[in-house]
Each structure stands twice: as structure tokens, then as C-alpha cells.
Design a protein around this motif. Structure first.
Motif: not given
Length: 250
Positions: A122-123, A150-156, A189-190, A219-223
Motif C-alpha cells: 500500500g501507500l 501491483k496495486r492499481s487502484d487510485e488513492i486520494t 492533497p494527493f 488516504s480515503a478509506g484507509d487508516a
């Protein structure tokens, strides 16, 4: 009877004693002349030799002084050459260390980005760098965030920074609201899929001595992720192994 004329030659008895006396006087006069000459020459030599000796000694001392001056000049020249060579070597070593550090950072970045045979990661806070703003108490801040391919989803999300340090004899911590731009009150912001560099500016009080950075990544949805980085490490710009460093899991 006619008188006889006086004889033309008179034969007298040879005076050996008188001849010896005259020869003795002549010898004494000759010997006295020699002694007088020797005495005069001795007096002249006694007055003349010290000056000649002093002159020779002065010439010898002058030659020794010139030789010592040359030796000192040679030593000073050798020391200057060694000093220049040492400075050049230090500059070269510093450049090589910076190059190696940069290569390590790039290697870590690309290894992190590609991921190899590792699981999805992850991040992660990959790098932190601070640069002073000349003539002010401000600092330019650069943060690098990564996640592997390998983690192809975008993170904000947003990143906030606080600075811990000394104000007088007290340890205080300045939060993002006291450091950052009012237009970015929620943080930097990122939005990323693989990596992103964030840039911001912080301003420290004049009587504040910084010791470490506390970086919060939400990040959105993460701790939330919290990292602690020493101020000197951030100044060096090297890849950071921060305290409490672990990845946000997918």
C-alpha cells in the motif's frame, strides 16, 4: 844622504778578532731585522685575521640561513599541495556519497514501484526533503508517496506535517495550522496510482529550534499513517526509514 820615500804598501798583521766582531754585529743586526719584521707581521696578522675569520663565518652562516629558508619554503609548498589535494579529495568523496545516496534512493523508489515478486503493497512515505528559503525562516518541503504497481487502484487524501522542537527550554510541537499556508489548511492533497511528489512551504518562529518532523498521511478509506523523521535526515534528502514505518495495507 838622500831620504827614502815612504813605501806604497804597508804590510800589517791580519786582525782575526776584529773581523769576527764585525761579522757578529752584522749577524745581530740581521737577526734583529728578522725579529722586527716578524713582530710587525705578527701584529698586522693579529689585527687582520679576526676580520677575515668573521667574514668567512658570516658567509657560512648566510649560506646556512639560505639553505634553511629553502627547506622551509619546500615544506610550506608541500603542505599547500597536500592541503589542496585533501580538499579536492573531500569534495570528490562528498560528491560520490551524494551520487550513491541518489542511486540508492532511485533504486529503492523503482524497487518499491515495480514490486518484483512481493505482495501488493500500500501507500508509503518514500522520501522527505527540506531546503531553506534564503533570507527567511521558511523551508521548502518535498514529500514522495509511493505504492507498488501491483496495486492499481487510485488513492486520494491529504498529508499534514507538524514540527517538534525547542522554544527556550521547553519542548513544543507546532502543528500544520501554525506552519502551513492558510489556503491548504487541510494539508497537502494527493492523488496517485503509483507515485507522487508533494511540495509545500512551512515557516518556523525565529526562536524555535526544530528537531523532528511528524508526518500524518490520511488516504480515503484507509487508516491514517504517521511517520517521524529527524530534521537532519530531512535536510540530507536521503531515502527515509522513518520511525513507525509500515505500509497501509490494501
Amino acid at each position: 844622504m838622500a831620504s827614502r820615500p815612504p813605501p806604497r804598501f804597508v804590510v800589517r798583521k791580519h786582525d782575526d778578532a776584529g773581523l769576527r766582531r764585525r761579522q757578529l754585529w752584522l749577524g745581530l743586526i740581521w737577526l734583529g731585522t728578522l725579529l722586527l719584521t716578524g713582530l710587525v707581521v705578527g701584529l698586522l696578522s693579529r689585527h687582520a685575521n679576526p676580520a677575515a675569520i668573521d667574514h668567512r663565518q658570516q658567509r657560512a652562516m648566510s649560506a646556512q640561513i639560505e639553505d634553511l629558508k629553502q627547506q622551509v619554503a619546500n615544506v610550506q609548498r608541500d603542505a599547500q599541495v597536500n592541503e589542496v589535494a585533501t580538499r579536492s579529495l573531500r569534495v570528490t568523496l562528498t560528491q560520490r556519497e551524494e551520487e550513491i545516496s541518489g542511486l540508492r534512493a532511485n533504486l529503492g523508489f523503482y524497487a518499491r514501484l515495480v514490486g518484483g515478486d512481493t505482495q501488493r503493497q500500500g501507500l508509503k512515505l518514500q522520501e522527505v526533503k527540506l531546503e531553506p528559503i534564503s533570507g527567511s525562516h521558511g523551508w521548502n518541503l518535498m514529500l514522495s508517496l509511493t505504492q507498488n504497481a501491483k496495486r492499481s487502484d487510485e488513492i486520494t487524501g491529504n498529508v499534514t506535517v507538524s514540527v517538534e522542537g525547542l522554544r527556550g527550554d521547553k519542548v513544543v510541537q507546532l502543528d500544520w495550522a501554525a506552519l502551513g499556508d492558510a489556503t491548504q489548511k487541510d494539508g497537502l492533497p494527493f492523488r496517485l496510482m503509483y507515485f507522487q511528489q508533494l511540495h509545500g512551504t512551512i515557516v518556523l518562529p525565529a526562536n524555535f529550534r526544530p528537531m523532528r518532523l511528524h508526518i500524518g498521511i490520511q488516504s480515503a478509506g484507509d487508516a491514517p499513517i504517521t511517520r517521524t523523521v529527524a530534521w537532519e535526515d530531512a535536510l540530507s534528502g536521503n531515502i527515509i526509514t522513518a520511525q513507525g514505518d509500515h505500509d497501509a495495507q490494501p
